[in-house]
Design a protein around this motif. Structure first.
Motif, PDB file in Angstrom:
ATOM      1  N   VAL A 118      94.228  47.967  75.500  1.00 59.98           N
ATOM      2  CA  VAL A 118      93.977  48.920  74.412  1.00 59.98           C
ATOM      3  C   VAL A 118      92.735  49.732  74.780  1.00 59.98           C
ATOM      4  O   VAL A 118      91.837  49.241  75.461  1.00 59.98           O
ATOM      5  N   VAL A 119      92.718  50.969  74.325  1.00 62.26           N
ATOM      6  CA  VAL A 119      91.672  51.920  74.703  1.00 62.26           C
ATOM      7  C   VAL A 119      90.979  52.456  73.462  1.00 62.26           C
ATOM      8  O   VAL A 119      91.655  52.910  72.534  1.00 62.26           O
ATOM      9  N   THR A 120      89.664  52.419  73.441  1.00 58.47           N
ATOM     10  CA  THR A 120      88.915  53.084  72.387  1.00 58.47           C
ATOM     11  C   THR A 120      88.159  54.253  72.995  1.00 58.47           C
ATOM     12  O   THR A 120      87.427  54.078  73.969  1.00 58.47           O
ATOM     13  N   ILE A 125      99.804  50.198  77.886  1.00 57.66           N
ATOM     14  CA  ILE A 125      98.727  50.520  76.942  1.00 57.66           C
ATOM     15  C   ILE A 125      99.349  50.477  75.548  1.00 57.66           C
ATOM     16  O   ILE A 125     100.116  51.357  75.168  1.00 57.66           O
ATOM     17  N   VAL A 126      99.036  49.431  74.794  1.00 54.47           N
ATOM     18  CA  VAL A 126      99.744  49.192  73.536  1.00 54.47           C
ATOM     19  C   VAL A 126      99.052  49.801  72.320  1.00 54.47           C
ATOM     20  O   VAL A 126      99.597  49.762  71.211  1.00 54.47           O
ATOM     21  N   GLY A 127      97.884  50.351  72.488  1.00 53.54           N
ATOM     22  CA  GLY A 127      97.233  50.951  71.322  1.00 53.54           C
ATOM     23  C   GLY A 127      95.823  51.369  71.636  1.00 53.54           C
ATOM     24  O   GLY A 127      95.392  51.391  72.790  1.00 53.54           O
ATOM     25  N   GLY A 128      95.112  51.735  70.591  1.00 60.58           N
ATOM     26  CA  GLY A 128      93.744  52.171  70.789  1.00 60.58           C
ATOM     27  C   GLY A 128      93.118  52.673  69.517  1.00 60.58           C
ATOM     28  O   GLY A 128      93.643  52.485  68.420  1.00 60.58           O
ATOM     29  N   THR A 158      89.915  47.273  76.600  1.00 62.02           N
ATOM     30  CA  THR A 158      90.104  45.824  76.633  1.00 62.02           C
ATOM     31  C   THR A 158      91.442  45.546  77.301  1.00 62.02           C
ATOM     32  O   THR A 158      92.451  46.137  76.918  1.00 62.02           O
TER      33      THR A 158
END
Lengths: 384, 384
Positions: free
Chosen positions: B126-128, B158-161, B175
């Protein structure tokens, strides 16, 4: 639904965010003006662009981008949920208005709230802190103490993190994991016309609390106790983890289940749109909602605030955001049973506040019998 | 070992970080000076303080704070690894010196490198992203394209962010999750006196590449091709995912296994200390290392750089960091077999560069027969 509309496991997007009461107020407080270059493309254009870039078909992924958490398969019957949410100094918080422990609490709470809204039990989290090199060690340690204290209450272990430096602002990014049985997970996309819209938790107080934090004069008009209540709601929101799990496992007299569920971070008026939109897409039929003003639960503290400070109650109840209440749908036939049993289990307030419809609009039915069509769009909820 | 010494699943700490070549150089380039309030407490004091706050005994956790990744139990024989690592504008990168796709690649690569160093296979991330509201949409989209391209190469989804705004700097926090059999995981704490110290991957080029990025005059002294090689090593490091898995599963003629392993982010001189310290603690016996200058692998590009630009080779090979090579221990008896079989499998270079000792020091054995005792401490490696 592999092709979610919204890049937000943490249920904030940059644009959603910019439209939220919190961000607006903090920005106003700081008297900064940022050109919104991203607004040239528009919210959904931007989100679609990222979703288009990241979208994949992965059989391990039950739900990718587009809900409060991502959901991936652990085994035949168990899934893991993953969410990430960051708080940035001078955008989400001002260090002179929030204590270190409170900030730590809030950073974890907003992530646990996302896990709660899926009906999952939180397990682990990792924390990334970017701080200016001249950051106050005691304040940072306090942030970690606040995280730890809340983690302990919900059986969450902080298994690692990353400490790094930033040029100016303190930023805390947290990723939380949780687990559930695959059939217990609740998504945003399972509301149907005729379902009741319910909310568990307190709404409106967080927005009023923020107002008292940013305006001492406003705070001075309230009794100290009321002011503290409102501020606590904003600074240390309680993630409704047990309530979320309970709701996800609820079965009514005829086996009725909770349908769609999410947590309210940008305000009900904005967030209910996610339920309508995702449910419309899933069921391939229009889904809207009619919210009934008379049914919106207003606390004594918010009532005192509105009386002493003034302001439109709807603005706080539906638009101010950061409530971290659970917003969900349930078959109308089971609403009474659900609320009764919820009351027996929890002190947390619960209310039925509207009904899903088949006409795609989000409508506010006023006490005076008038109706406002809340058209939303890129700028979200605008009260007619 | 539940009570890890170091708060770094992403194998950077704020102080480690401040001592790294990258950070020092970027800060110098920007001519900023930050008071290091955190240095009042000192690196290990600060890390111990956080570890003390977060430390718990959780039976689900195989390894908490203190390695490249946290390790948690998925089932009797399988574990999940979790790592998080952030890159911050004007600290880790300058947007006018790194392309958007390169930045995206690097953000994921540094996390995959942590997973590789545990011997696990990456699964999800996941990316912020926190960006100023006037952030360039095209640049941000490029970052996501860079992330996606690298993710695809290693089967990562990449499942979300979380997209949010910042006041000034762009920050990307990622993460990543991975999986392995519990017995395949490699920790930092399994080196023994007498073991060989090996490195897989290229060292030194990244630091030289950074120098060419920050100093056009320096770049001008090199052939274009050499300059590009060095810069690529810095801007788009290759995470040694397959190599890490292979090493973790290696078994020598007499069943010998790789012992300790980590990825080199702060430079070998700094990072090897983690192996010595963690192994000392685990075995309750002093563990040091003697690095042999004559065995350090120097590439043609780095040799050209040193010849044309000048500088001490040791500074690049051991101190400049961001190599993302794999540093590991193996029984001396199996080193030849391991290297031979590794060569047959991968084009990635591998070298034996030293030997673990029982005297706790990190020593550089020079070509001229002299020895430098690299005492480390709060300011890390200082070349004697």
């Amino acid at each position: 639904m592999p092709n979610g509309r919204s890049f937000e496991t943490g249920n904030r997007t940059m644009i959603l965010f910019a439209a939220s009461g919190f961000s607006r107020s903090v920005k106003k407080h700081l008297r900064t003006r940022n050109a919104m270059n991203l607004s040239d493309l528009g919210e959904f254009g931007f989100i679609d662009r990222i979703s288009g870039i990241l979208n994949t078909a992965d059989v391990r992924v039950v739900k990718g981008i587009g809900d409060d958490c991502a959901v991936v398969r652990l085994s035949d019957d168990r899934v893991q949920v993953i969410t990430t949410d960051a708080l940035v100094e001078n955008v989400h918080f001002l260090t002179d208005r929030i204590g270190a422990e409170q900030l730590g609490h809030k950073c974890l709470a907003v992530n646990l709230s996302d896990i709660a809204s899926m009906g999952a039990e939180p397990t682990f989290a990792v924390v990334t802190v970017a701080s200016p090199a001249n950051g106050d060690v005691d304040y940072l340690a306090g942030v970690f103490r606040g995280i730890r204290a809340l983690a302990d209450r919900f059986g969450v272990t902080i298994v690692g993190g990353d400490m790094t430096s930033s040029q100016s602002d303190l930023m805390i990014s947290l990723t939380a994991l949780g687990e559930a049985r695959v059939d217990e997970i609740r998504y945003r996309s399972d509301a149907h016309p005729g379902d009741a819209l319910l909310v568990a938790g307190v709404i409106g107080e967080s927005g009023a609390g923020l107002a008292t934090l940013l305006d001492d004069e406003c705070a001075g008009r309230l009794r100290r106790e009321t002011c503290d209540t409102l501020r606590s709601r904003h600074l240390t929101p309680e993630p409704l983890v047990r309530e979320g799990c309970w709701l996800a496992r609820y079965a009514g007299p005829a086996g009725e289940k909770v349908g769609a569920m999410l947590d309210v971070s940008d305000g009900i008026a904005s967030d209910v749109r996610h339920i309508c939109r995702e449910s419309s897409t899933r069921c391939n039929t229009p889904v809207g909602v009619r919210i009934n003003e008379a049914e919106l639960p207003q606390t004594a503290a918010l009532a005192e605030y509105l009386e002493c400070v003034g302001g439109d109650s709807i603005r706080y109840l539906l638009q101010s955001g950061e409530d971290y209440a659970l917003l969900f749908s349930a078959p109308a036939s089971t609403t009474d049973d659900l609320m009764e049993r919820f009351h027996a289990e929890f002190a947390t307030p619960i209310a039925r506040i509207g009904t899903f419809t088949d006409d795609e609009r989000v409508v506010l039915y006023r006490r005076d019998g008038s109706e406002s069509s809340l058209s939303g769009g890129h700028d979200h909820f605008r009260h007619a």
